[in-house]
Design an enzyme around this catalytic site. Structure first.
Site, PDB file in Angstrom:
ATOM      1  N   LYS A   1       0.858  -1.178   0.000  1.00  0.00           N
ATOM      2  CA  LYS A   1       0.000   0.000   0.000  1.00  0.00           C
ATOM      3  C   LYS A   1       0.900   1.234   0.000  1.00  0.00           C
ATOM      4  O   LYS A   1       1.926   1.253   0.694  1.00  0.00           O
ATOM      5  CB  LYS A   1      -0.866  -0.043   1.266  1.00  0.00           C
ATOM      6  CG  LYS A   1      -1.942   1.018   1.357  1.00  0.00           C
ATOM      7  CD  LYS A   1      -2.789   0.772   2.606  1.00  0.00           C
ATOM      8  CE  LYS A   1      -3.901   1.773   2.775  1.00  0.00           C
ATOM      9  NZ  LYS A   1      -4.760   1.455   3.946  1.00  0.00           N
TER      10      LYS A   1
ATOM     11  N   SER B   1      -9.456   1.397   3.079  1.00  0.00           N
ATOM     12  CA  SER B   1      -8.652   2.181   2.168  1.00  0.00           C
ATOM     13  C   SER B   1      -7.588   1.361   1.429  1.00  0.00           C
ATOM     14  O   SER B   1      -7.003   1.854   0.477  1.00  0.00           O
ATOM     15  CB  SER B   1      -7.950   3.298   2.941  1.00  0.00           C
ATOM     16  OG  SER B   1      -7.103   2.739   3.925  1.00  0.00           O
TER      17      SER B   1
ATOM     18  N   SER C   1      -9.533  -1.066   7.293  1.00  0.00           N
ATOM     19  CA  SER C   1      -9.014  -0.804   5.949  1.00  0.00           C
ATOM     20  C   SER C   1      -8.315  -1.986   5.283  1.00  0.00           C
ATOM     21  O   SER C   1      -8.001  -1.920   4.104  1.00  0.00           O
ATOM     22  CB  SER C   1      -8.054   0.388   5.978  1.00  0.00           C
ATOM     23  OG  SER C   1      -8.786   1.575   6.061  1.00  0.00           O
TER      24      SER C   1
END
Lengths: 471, 482
Positions: free
Chosen positions: B78, B151, B175
């Protein structure tokens, strides 16, 4: 109307740790700009602080040295404000639970309360030029303690004394080098005045970042009269922050207190709570050196010196160590401290030197005093010898040789002088015959005097005895 | 099965037996990214140097050296996890060209792996749909009109579509798990403190965790083996020694006490999802698990608590982005305040600004007691709930999300609905316990996730139970029509 001055201090002391508070960067002073920074002390995205255990230890030392209660449980907070040299836009500090609280510092017969001592990180430095603001982050993350006193001080002199004492304690504790010119000791002053019955008082004004004791004293005196003047005019001071203008010797308004920021304090989530074990505090307590006050008391008892002597002999750790080292051999404390004060200390002051800058060895200093004590040389001669030692670093015997202050050791010459002296002191010979052995000392002294201290007292002694026995 | 959908264990054996070179493997992944990521939008940065790293692994294998089970496996990160030499944008314009001078601890621990790229995310991890990135919207690999969750949507989508073998995401309120559920992959939020956060660009420091996203439970355990463990650079990380999480996977659930918390099956949850979860629970019961109904009475306050703490922490964590030392800087200003305000106005997106303002508001002196402090107190109650319940049971089972993956743009205008997609996951962050989402089936051709929560540092049993769920569910047929 008569007013009392009320002063409280906030003192920032930079701790002497080798590395910064949250990373392993060096804390050395005066290095090239931005050369002592890593992602952590720069607060780059993703970095986390890890607390340097030495900082806790040093802060606890300060706490014990200033008679504080040490919190068993404490934590760090974030203090938020924007400034270019504050790289995370928050300072990691302590707000709710400081490490040390409720202490005091003793000056003369008065106790000045210490409200709290907390640990925090220093910010970077902004340098203003005409074209730009330049940022240097070498200092960012340098560990500080903030010592906050109660408003117990009531004059500029008392404040100076308090700061002197505090500085001494921090130096004794070996946790801060207290070099104000390098910013390792900084002071904010909170001041107002009030009437004796406390019905009239001025508003508290804060003077920020004073970097010499002289400035502290002058700023307080300036504010005292400013407050008095305003009250007399039926006006009052504004609650505000001011700074000291060193050139004009006045304080200047910086910002109003009403505009003081909301720092949005908040417990630092990146660091664990600080738990201080009782045993850790004990360990520190045991390892603490004798503090100035304790030392003064001991000196009074042990060496029976007058107060003036005590104050100078305990003025610094180095001075007191020097004194004690010399007294170990030259067992005449009064004479030693006398000589130190009138000769050594004076030279140090004149030459703006520290005791550790002395060129000669302490053993040579001891030798010099022994020469005096044993009557080999006069005090005056010792002074002269000292000044040469001080400049050249040579030992006293060599100097004596070089300067022709050679000890008279030729027996014939000494015998001649002894005979002269005896003739001048016929009464002494009688006294000796009558069993007064003490006269020997007197006679030796007289010979020494006649030879301007250049005879070898041992030899003189032997010769006198020899002659007297024969008579 | 296509090479890019194989599991890590198979790939490892192929590498070891020289049936496949690491270079070929990496090429396959890079080609697949090249072919389909334009449609999907999972990656923000592709690491071209990965091929030369792959060659180095091949040389090692050629020399007959031992390679570890995870070595040479292509993975993604990420884009809020710091990497040296490779951009870390956090999905924000603020850090558009930011290159971190250091590697995050997890990246250091995966040094022997091949980093193929950095994945898209909601800006600074704030959001539940990966629609809040400053760069692109990531799409759900099962249906390109749907969101992948967020996310860590980029990571979950990349894993689900064979664009890497595993990915690391970050989980502040769900997330990792919510996008894992939406994309049909396994996502684990480890116990707070098990995996070092050093290098993770912080959102809510006391809630953030880094965790693996994989296509199966074994891979998840394997990755956890590598990234977990004490780190001196993160003082909130915990020193518990090394553990092999793959060892107990096959232990089965017989005798395990599994709690079903009533509060996680309320009206706001899609009935079809509830039914799916109940089916899973019944199956587990058949395998010998003891099912117990339990209560977590403060669950409903999680939402309030979460948004107080997360936004308060974020308002401070993000205040360092002022454009002065790095990051976005608009060089037009008359004074310092204007410099700050221009940079932050233009550098941050809407969601981030909203969170910063919310957080700032709850920390100002006059509100502190009312919001932040109250939040902190409720947090203690929620933690107590979990501590109590884990005295009675070993694990908890709940749905991961209240709804199926929603359409792109569907909730962006309704922040409360968007926030509520994390409603079942946030309490694990508030309390710091481990929680994992694993797909347990499909509804309308979209995956459904079941959430397994455990007591502190009880990742082992969470993974064991997940492994059982996976066994019962059977293989997933990945969507190859992309």
């Amino acid at each position: 109307m008569e007013y009392i001055t009320v002063v409280g201090l906030e003192i920032h002391a930079e701790l002497k740790t080798k590395s910064k508070i949250f990373c392993s960067c060096s804390t050395g002073f005066g290095e090239e700009e931005n050369s002592q920074c890593c992602p952590i002390c720069l607060g780059l995205p993703g970095t986390l602080p890890s607390l340097n255990k030495k900082v806790i230890e040093y802060a606890i030392r300060a706490g014990i040295g200033l008679n504080c209660e040490i919190a068993r449980k404490s934590f760090m907070d974030r203090k938020n404000y924007f400034y270019p040299d504050l790289n995370k836009a928050y300072q990691i500090s302590q707000y709710d639970k400081p490490l040390c609280e409720n202490g005091h510092i003793q000056i003369n017969d008065k106790r000045i309360g210490i409200k709290r001592i907390h640990i925090e990180e220093d910010a970077g430095k902004t340098i203003y030029t005409n074209e730009a603001r330049l940022l240097n982050y070498n200092r960012s993350g340098v560990p500080l303690i903030e010592i906050v006193t109660e408003p117990d001080l009531s004059s500029s002199i008392e404040t100076s004394e308090c700061l002197e004492e505090l500085k001494e304690i921090l130096i004794y504790l070996d946790i801060c080098d207290c070099k104000m010119e390098e910013g390792s000791l900084r002071c904010d002053v909170n001041i107002n005045i009030e009437s004796k019955d406390k019905t009239i008082r001025s508003n508290i004004v804060e003077i920020k970042n004073l970097n010499s004791f002289k400035a502290v004293k002058k700023a307080i005196e300036y504010e005292e009269s400013r407050h008095r003047f305003l009250l007399r005019e039926n006006k009052n001071t504004i609650r505000e922050t001011r700074r000291w203008d060193e050139n004009k010797k006045i304080t200047v308004a910086m910002r109003k207190k009403e505009e003081a920021q909301d720092y949005r304090y908040f417990p630092e989530p990146d660091l664990l709570k600080i738990f201080v074990e009782e045993s850790f505090i004990e360990e520190i307590r045991k390892g603490l050196p004798e503090l100035p006050n304790e030392k003064r008391n001991r000196f009074i008892l042990q060496y029976e010196l007058p107060e003036y002597h005590i104050n100078i002999m305990t003025k610094s750790k180095e001075m007191s160590n020097y004194f004690e080292e010399v007294v170990r051999t030259v067992k005449n404390p009064k004479m030693v401290s006398n000589f130190i004060i009138s000769v050594l200390y004076k030279r140090l002051k004149d030459d703006r030197m520290d005791i550790e800058d002395l060129k000669y060895k302490i053993d040579d200093f001891v030798k010099l005093l022994e020469l005096v004590v044993n009557g080999y040389i006069s005090n005056n001669m010792a002074k002269k010898l000292y000044n040469i030692m001080h400049e050249t670093g040579e030992n006293p015997e060599i100097i004596m040789k070089e300067k022709g202050i050679i000890q008279l050791s030729n027996e014939k010459d000494i015998v001649k002088i002894v005979k002269e002296v005896l003739e001048e002191n016929l009464k002494s010979i009688k006294d000796y015959k009558n069993g007064k052995k003490k006269v020997i000392g007197f006679l030796v002294g007289a010979v020494m005097k006649k030879t301007k201290g250049s005879a070898n007292p041992q030899t003189v002694n032997e010769i006198i005895l020899d002659i007297l026995r024969k008579k | 099965m296509e090479l890019y959908y194989k599991n890590i264990y198979e790939i490892h054996n192929m590498l070891r037996r020289k049936e496949l070179s690491c270079e070929e493997l990496t090429c396959t992944i890079l080609n697949r990214i090249n072919n389909i990521d334009e449609k999907l939008g999972a990656y923000l940065t592709i690491v071209k140097e990965s091929l030369s790293e792959a060659k180095a692994v091949d040389r090692k294998i050629g020399n007959g050296d031992y390679i570890e089970p995870l070595e040479g496996i292509p993975y993604s990160l990420k884009d809020n996890i710091s990497t040296r030499k490779i951009k870390t944008t956090c999905g924000s314009k603020m850090l558009e060209n930011y290159i971190s001078p250091y590697d995050a601890t997890v990246v250091e621990r995966l040094k022997k792996n091949i980093l193929v790229g950095k994945t898209n995310l909601d800006e600074f991890g704030m959001g539940s749909s990966t629609e809040n990135s400053a760069y692109k919207i990531t799409k759900n690999p099962w249906d390109l009109t749907k969101v992948p969750g967020g996310s860590s949507g980029g990571s979950a989508a990349a894993v689900a579509s064979g664009l890497c073998f595993f990915s690391l995401g970050s989980d502040t309120g769900g997330s990792i798990r919510q996008p894992a559920a939406f994309c049909g992959v396994v996502g684990l939020k480890p116990t707070y403190g098990l995996v070092s956060r050093f290098g993770l660009v912080a959102y809510g420091s006391s809630l953030d965790t880094i965790g693996p996203i994989t296509r199966n439970v074994y891979d998840c355990a394997l990755v956890l083996n590598h990234i977990s463990g004490y780190d001196t650079k993160d003082s909130t990380s915990v020193n518990r020694g090394k553990k092999d999480y793959t060892k107990g996977l096959k232990n089965g659930v017989c005798g395990l006490k599994i709690g079903i918390p009533k509060e996680y099956f309320h009206d706001g949850i899609d009935n079809r999802i509830k039914e799916k979860i109940i089916e899973v629970v019944k199956e587990l019961e058949k395998k010998g698990a003891i099912i117990i109904d339990v209560n977590l009475p403060h669950t409903k306050y999680g939402f309030f608590t979460y948004y107080n703490i997360a936004t308060a922490e974020c308002s401070l964590n993000l205040s360092r982005f002022d454009g002065i030392r790095y990051g976005y800087c608009k060089n037009e200003y008359d004074n310092l305040n204007e410099l700050y305000s221009h940079n932050r106005t233009l550098g941050f997106g809407k969601q981030v600004k909203k969170n910063i303002i919310l957080g700032t508001n709850s920390l100002i002196k006059t509100n502190y007691e009312k919001y932040y402090e109250k939040g902190a107190k409720v947090r203690t109650l929620i933690i107590k709930d979990f501590k109590e319940v884990f005295k009675k049971v070993d694990l908890l089972i709940t749905p991961t999300t209240p709804t199926l993956p929603f359409g792109i743009g569907e909730k962006i205008k309704d922040p409360i609905k968007m926030y509520k997609s994390d409603i079942l996951t946030i309490n694990a962050n508030i309390s710091g316990i481990p929680a994992l989402s694993i797909p347990c089936g499909f509804i309308e051709n979209m995956p459904v996730g079941v959430q397994i929560m455990g007591g502190y540092f009880n990742e082992e049993e969470v993974l064991t139970c997940a492994y059982e769920v996976e066994r019962m569910r059977g293989e997933i047929t990945w969507n190859t029509s992309l």
